[in-house]
Design a protein around this motif. Sequence first.
Motif, PDB file in Angstrom:
ATOM      1  N   LEU A 159     -14.920 -38.483  28.535  1.00 36.19           N
ATOM      2  CA  LEU A 159     -16.054 -38.548  27.609  1.00 36.19           C
ATOM      3  C   LEU A 159     -15.643 -39.253  26.331  1.00 36.19           C
ATOM      4  N   PRO A 160     -16.610 -39.837  25.607  1.00 37.37           N
ATOM      5  CA  PRO A 160     -16.286 -40.453  24.314  1.00 37.37           C
ATOM      6  C   PRO A 160     -15.955 -39.386  23.283  1.00 37.37           C
ATOM      7  N   THR A 161     -15.224 -39.772  22.245  1.00 32.70           N
ATOM      8  CA  THR A 161     -14.868 -38.826  21.198  1.00 32.70           C
ATOM      9  C   THR A 161     -16.097 -38.312  20.470  1.00 32.70           C
ATOM     10  N   LEU A 162     -16.047 -37.082  20.022  1.00 30.04           N
ATOM     11  CA  LEU A 162     -17.145 -36.516  19.228  1.00 30.04           C
ATOM     12  C   LEU A 162     -17.203 -37.192  17.865  1.00 30.04           C
ATOM     13  N   GLY A 163     -18.395 -37.276  17.308  1.00 29.95           N
ATOM     14  CA  GLY A 163     -18.542 -37.756  15.944  1.00 29.95           C
ATOM     15  C   GLY A 163     -18.050 -36.701  14.967  1.00 29.95           C
ATOM     16  N   MET A 164     -17.800 -37.113  13.740  1.00 24.16           N
ATOM     17  CA  MET A 164     -17.249 -36.219  12.729  1.00 24.16           C
ATOM     18  C   MET A 164     -18.107 -34.959  12.558  1.00 24.16           C
ATOM     19  N   SER A 196     -11.681 -15.240   5.247  1.00 15.77           N
ATOM     20  CA  SER A 196     -11.246 -15.677   6.569  1.00 15.77           C
ATOM     21  C   SER A 196     -12.425 -16.136   7.424  1.00 15.77           C
ATOM     22  N   TYR A 197     -13.495 -15.339   7.455  1.00 18.16           N
ATOM     23  CA  TYR A 197     -14.659 -15.684   8.277  1.00 18.16           C
ATOM     24  C   TYR A 197     -15.325 -16.975   7.790  1.00 18.16           C
ATOM     25  N   ALA A 198     -15.385 -17.160   6.467  1.00 20.45           N
ATOM     26  CA  ALA A 198     -15.983 -18.383   5.922  1.00 20.45           C
ATOM     27  C   ALA A 198     -15.166 -19.603   6.323  1.00 20.45           C
ATOM     28  N   ALA A 199     -13.833 -19.469   6.312  1.00 20.91           N
ATOM     29  CA  ALA A 199     -12.969 -20.581   6.723  1.00 20.91           C
ATOM     30  C   ALA A 199     -13.167 -20.898   8.199  1.00 20.91           C
ATOM     31  N   ILE A 200     -13.312 -19.860   9.027  1.00 23.15           N
ATOM     32  CA  ILE A 200     -13.529 -20.075  10.461  1.00 23.15           C
ATOM     33  C   ILE A 200     -14.866 -20.767  10.696  1.00 23.15           C
ATOM     34  N   LEU A 201     -15.929 -20.250  10.069  1.00 21.09           N
ATOM     35  CA  LEU A 201     -17.273 -20.808  10.280  1.00 21.09           C
ATOM     36  C   LEU A 201     -17.376 -22.228   9.719  1.00 21.09           C
ATOM     37  N   GLY A 202     -16.791 -22.457   8.555  1.00 21.89           N
ATOM     38  CA  GLY A 202     -16.809 -23.802   7.992  1.00 21.89           C
ATOM     39  C   GLY A 202     -16.013 -24.781   8.832  1.00 21.89           C
ATOM     40  N   GLY A 203     -14.882 -24.302   9.380  1.00 24.21           N
ATOM     41  CA  GLY A 203     -14.040 -25.168  10.196  1.00 24.21           C
ATOM     42  C   GLY A 203     -14.701 -25.638  11.471  1.00 24.21           C
ATOM     43  N   THR A 204     -15.654 -24.848  11.996  1.00 25.03           N
ATOM     44  CA  THR A 204     -16.327 -25.253  13.232  1.00 25.03           C
ATOM     45  C   THR A 204     -17.321 -26.390  13.020  1.00 25.03           C
ATOM     46  N   CYS A 205     -17.654 -26.699  11.775  1.00 24.69           N
ATOM     47  CA  CYS A 205     -18.751 -27.636  11.496  1.00 24.69           C
ATOM     48  C   CYS A 205     -18.380 -29.106  11.653  1.00 24.69           C
ATOM     49  N   THR A 206     -17.101 -29.419  11.693  1.00 21.12           N
ATOM     50  CA  THR A 206     -16.682 -30.814  11.820  1.00 21.12           C
ATOM     51  C   THR A 206     -15.565 -30.933  12.853  1.00 21.12           C
ATOM     52  N   LEU A 207     -15.287 -32.163  13.217  1.00 22.14           N
ATOM     53  CA  LEU A 207     -14.245 -32.426  14.194  1.00 22.14           C
ATOM     54  C   LEU A 207     -12.869 -32.017  13.691  1.00 22.14           C
ATOM     55  N   ILE A 208     -12.630 -32.147  12.366  1.00 26.42           N
ATOM     56  CA  ILE A 208     -11.292 -31.909  11.825  1.00 26.42           C
ATOM     57  C   ILE A 208     -11.141 -30.545  11.170  1.00 26.42           C
ATOM     58  N   GLY A 209     -12.200 -29.732  11.154  1.00 29.93           N
ATOM     59  CA  GLY A 209     -12.146 -28.468  10.430  1.00 29.93           C
ATOM     60  C   GLY A 209     -11.218 -27.434  11.038  1.00 29.93           C
ATOM     61  N   THR A 210     -11.065 -27.477  12.352  1.00 25.84           N
ATOM     62  CA  THR A 210     -10.191 -26.530  13.028  1.00 25.84           C
ATOM     63  C   THR A 210      -9.405 -27.255  14.103  1.00 25.84           C
ATOM     64  N   SER A 211      -8.197 -26.796  14.334  1.00 23.65           N
ATOM     65  CA  SER A 211      -7.352 -27.443  15.341  1.00 23.65           C
ATOM     66  C   SER A 211      -7.983 -27.343  16.722  1.00 23.65           C
TER      67      SER A 211
END
Length: 589
Positions: free
Chosen positions: A170-175, A140-155
């Motif tokens: 503001l402009p959209t964040l990069g991936m 669970s923690y790995a999924a949370i931490l990995g999801g924070t690394c990109t724009l689409i990783g977490t809702s």
Amino acid sequence: MTWEAWLAVGVVVLVIGSLALTKLAADVVLVGGVAVLLLAGVLTPFEALSGMSNEGMVTVGILYIVAAGLRETGAISWLVQGVLGRPGTLARAQARLMAPVMGMSAVLNNTPVVAMFLPAVNEWARRNQLPLSKLLIPLSYAAILGGTCTLIGTSTNLVVNGLMIEDGGLPTLGMFEIAWIALPCALFGFVYLIVFGRWLLPDRKPVMSDLDDPREYTVEMLVESSSPLVGKTIEAAGLRHLPGMYLLEIQRDGEILPAIAPHQRLQADDQLVFVGIVDSVVDLQRFRGLVPATNQVFKLEVPRPERCLIEAVVSNSCPLVGKSIREGRFRGHYNAAIIAVARNGERIERKIGDIVLTPGDTLLMEADPGFTERQHNSRDFFLVSQVPDSRPLRQNRALIAIAILAGMILAVTLEWLPMLHAAVLAAGLLLVTRCISSGLARAAVDWQVLVVIAASFSLGLALQKTGAARFIADNMTQLAQGDPWVSLALIYLVTMLFTELITNNAAAVLMFPIALSTSQTLDVNFMPFAIAIMMAASASFSTPIGYQTNLMVYGPGGYRFSDYLRVGIPLNISVATITIALAPLVWGF
């Protein structure tokens, strides 16, 4: 503040309290809060429903379909089987698990990733005699931490990015822009769990064992001529240590090979005889390159990907009692193909077609989902039930699904398409290429999560519209004595507290207008505050209710509430420190 502002604050406090202290569903509580503000005239109907059209919310819904397409083709299972392997120690097992989960959560929404890994890790732990409770919290923690690394990783990232575009101007964040902060946090969490996990993580038994099933089926599977298993040993193919099931014998060219050795190599058209429980039969059905040995499954009118497994207990009034399955023409009579029969725990040493049915036999069948409704009140069966998640996978389309996912990520990374456009295109291609059916695509969307996000937007809008957000921001600024670093820390800590008590998306949306007002009052760059909200709302480790993936592993791991506090609080504090220290250095006030 005006009475509207006090009412908005009161409703938000009541919503947070209800989510934290009661068992009421999050969508019911949040929609109830929006309804109160609508009836009081604080929100117009357009404002109350505005969250339904938010770009971030829509993107989250579409990504559920993309993840389901990967799951239904077996692409995820295929990748999981290849990366987990056979670790020698617990630390290696945790590393082998967390590294791919972090990577996959960065390019897929992390909740579906955990849903897809959970049964695989359960099986993997049993095969390698590893304590499941020392693996599921890291999952669970790995999924949370990995999801924070990109724009689409977490809702949460998508939701906050949508608010930045609509409300922040503001402009959209990069991936990968948020990775400047999230990647150091993920690396720290990875090392922390491997080094300290052996002491902090509990060693507990799950509440229920999947192996506590008295019904054992004898199932025959055929190795297809084009199967990737051809030429592999039993051990290398992963068929030796199946949970709840064992390989009894191999039938080859009319001969029976008993007492299967692990180095025995598989050949095309081998018939493998397994004995095991129904959940393991479902896993076996999804093994790439194995198909049921009975040819009856290929004669059914319903396409195989649209079928499911069904269990039925034969009654004494069934017209086929006393007849063999072939003689009674079971498939023609019920439009269902029997793949296994369980009878009081004994093995029936006959081909499926030659088995003579008796009252009390439990049949495991492939059929269309409508079989359950048609036979529910039938006198032919005592009991009819569908086996959950037992649809055969569309494995011949796994490479297509992976290619579509890679194309979506590439299009967003190289800024060829905005995230919403790329997700819509990917979901459409998965449907057109039949990686997923329209019915399964509709079922894949978690509407409860989307309603929570949309209702949160409306509550956040009420705080902003009534001036309550500005009032709270002014008071927080005074508390911080005008220091942007202290204000940033307060925003992070309050968001983190809300996330642990309610839901991540609701916490992010409710804190966004307060953070925006704070940055405007201080006349500083809003980006560090936006990043702090993304990280604080996603990095929820201290309670099982703060993030959906924590709740998903709570029961299967046999955890207690205190386990999350012991492991999660140090990680929460560490991630907060890294974020607060680095965000202003990367984007500047």
